[in-house]
Design a protein around this motif. Sequence first.
Motif, PDB file in Angstrom:
ATOM      1  N   VAL A  81       5.003  -2.636  -5.144  1.00  0.00           N
ATOM      2  CA  VAL A  81       5.078  -1.886  -6.398  1.00  0.00           C
ATOM      3  C   VAL A  81       3.720  -1.885  -7.099  1.00  0.00           C
ATOM      4  CG1 VAL A  81       6.043  -1.938  -8.733  1.00  0.00           C
ATOM      5  CG2 VAL A  81       7.543  -2.088  -6.769  1.00  0.00           C
ATOM      6  N   VAL A  82       3.043  -3.030  -7.087  1.00  0.00           N
ATOM      7  CA  VAL A  82       1.721  -3.104  -7.718  1.00  0.00           C
ATOM      8  C   VAL A  82       0.730  -2.194  -6.991  1.00  0.00           C
ATOM      9  CG1 VAL A  82      -0.236  -4.631  -8.166  1.00  0.00           C
ATOM     10  CG2 VAL A  82       2.064  -5.381  -8.736  1.00  0.00           C
ATOM     11  N   LEU A  83       0.804  -2.148  -5.668  1.00  0.00           N
ATOM     12  CA  LEU A  83      -0.072  -1.250  -4.914  1.00  0.00           C
ATOM     13  C   LEU A  83       0.218   0.220  -5.234  1.00  0.00           C
ATOM     14  CD1 LEU A  83      -0.204  -2.989  -1.412  1.00  0.00           C
ATOM     15  CD2 LEU A  83      -1.993  -2.904  -3.147  1.00  0.00           C
ATOM     16  N   MET A  84       1.506   0.586  -5.326  1.00  0.00           N
ATOM     17  CA  MET A  84       1.867   1.955  -5.693  1.00  0.00           C
ATOM     18  C   MET A  84       1.389   2.280  -7.101  1.00  0.00           C
ATOM     19  SD  MET A  84       5.674   2.745  -4.191  1.00  0.00           S
ATOM     20  CE  MET A  84       6.467   1.229  -4.690  1.00  0.00           C
ATOM     21  N   LEU A  85       1.574   1.331  -7.999  1.00  0.00           N
ATOM     22  CA  LEU A  85       1.169   1.507  -9.387  1.00  0.00           C
ATOM     23  C   LEU A  85      -0.337   1.730  -9.489  1.00  0.00           C
ATOM     24  CD1 LEU A  85       2.853  -0.579 -12.032  1.00  0.00           C
ATOM     25  CD2 LEU A  85       0.430  -0.343 -12.227  1.00  0.00           C
ATOM     26  N   THR A  86      -1.116   0.923  -8.766  1.00  0.00           N
ATOM     27  CA  THR A  86      -2.564   1.053  -8.788  1.00  0.00           C
ATOM     28  C   THR A  86      -2.997   2.403  -8.213  1.00  0.00           C
ATOM     29  OG1 THR A  86      -2.779  -1.335  -8.539  1.00  0.00           O
ATOM     30  CG2 THR A  86      -4.715  -0.032  -8.057  1.00  0.00           C
ATOM     31  N   SER A  87      -2.353   2.811  -7.140  1.00  0.00           N
ATOM     32  CA  SER A  87      -2.682   4.091  -6.523  1.00  0.00           C
ATOM     33  C   SER A  87      -2.400   5.257  -7.466  1.00  0.00           C
ATOM     34  CB  SER A  87      -1.887   4.247  -5.231  1.00  0.00           C
ATOM     35  OG  SER A  87      -2.092   5.507  -4.686  1.00  0.00           O
ATOM     36  N   ARG A  88      -1.251   5.220  -8.121  1.00  0.00           N
ATOM     37  CA  ARG A  88      -0.897   6.300  -9.059  1.00  0.00           C
ATOM     38  C   ARG A  88      -1.830   6.332 -10.263  1.00  0.00           C
ATOM     39  NH1 ARG A  88       4.578   8.192  -8.832  1.00  0.00           N
ATOM     40  NH2 ARG A  88       3.953   9.505 -10.592  1.00  0.00           N
ATOM     41  N   LEU A  89      -2.171   5.152 -10.793  1.00  0.00           N
ATOM     42  CA  LEU A  89      -3.106   5.107 -11.923  1.00  0.00           C
ATOM     43  C   LEU A  89      -4.485   5.615 -11.510  1.00  0.00           C
ATOM     44  CD1 LEU A  89      -2.158   1.731 -13.609  1.00  0.00           C
ATOM     45  CD2 LEU A  89      -1.922   4.013 -14.594  1.00  0.00           C
TER      46      LEU A  89
END
Length: 97
Positions: A81-89
């Motif tokens: 989730v943190v990786l997805m969050l970082t990618s989206r940001l």
Amino acid sequence: MSERIHLDVGNVLLKPSHRRQLMTWLKRAIRLGAQLGDLVVRLTLQRIGRQYEVRATVHDLAGDFDCRRRDRDWRDAMHQVVLMLTSRLHSQRLGAM
């Protein structure tokens, strides 16, 4: 610039070392969100049967989005989730330029 992170662990017991590890994973996302402005992240961790579900709701000046992941280990689910969050940001940051 205000960055807020709300962690709701629900029915999961996290040790202080786990919380520190989570904050270490979130450092880049926090920095990207600070560049966008007005970052609010709500992380929810719940155990459902044998699996852990992690949900992230993100609000910033560029827009809102959600991420969700289920996995057998809470660390794997949270890290994804943190990786997805970082990618989206990051993509929002590139779009805002």
